[in-house]
Scaffold this active site. Sequence first.
Site: not given
Ligand code: NI
Length: 182
Positions: A54, A148
Amino acid sequence: MAILKIARLGHPILRRRAEPIPVAEIRSSEVQRLIDDMIETMREYDGAGLAANQVHTLTQVAVIEVLENPRYPEAPVVPLTVVINPVVTALAEEMEDGWEGCLSVPDMRGMVPRHTAVRLECHDRDGLPVSLVAKDFFARVIQHETDHLNGIVYLDRMRDLSTLAHIAEWQRYALGVREQAD
Ligand code: NI
């Protein structure tokens, strides 16, 4: 420390697998700075967790923390946990639905089924091995963040996309909360 830019849904890095970090490199200044910056970024944006993809880095690092919040007294507290090279094993067949959001999918909530208990094996930021059993909300966040690192976002796990909602409508219709004054 620095607040890092967060990749949003559609950025290809969210769909790639992160690489494990050699244990001998965990204590390097580069990895330690990444961890510090990820913690600061998670706190800045009130996330419950953040994975390295991210913040545009394909290494297997995630940070998790849920602090006491007077606006959400029911929310469970999860102490700051740094997760490196995680292996997650489901300890419960049972899946429980719960609401999730993601800093890479801003202002949305969706209902996601997750295992209610998992074993997490990983390394901590000192490079020491960790093995712990997590339940309920902590188990949910671990599954979300390790997903993720494998290029998976919570939307992929939803059984029913009709529960996907913008946060204001979610508060109004799913939680039944009137608009907050603050
Ligand atoms: Ni997330």
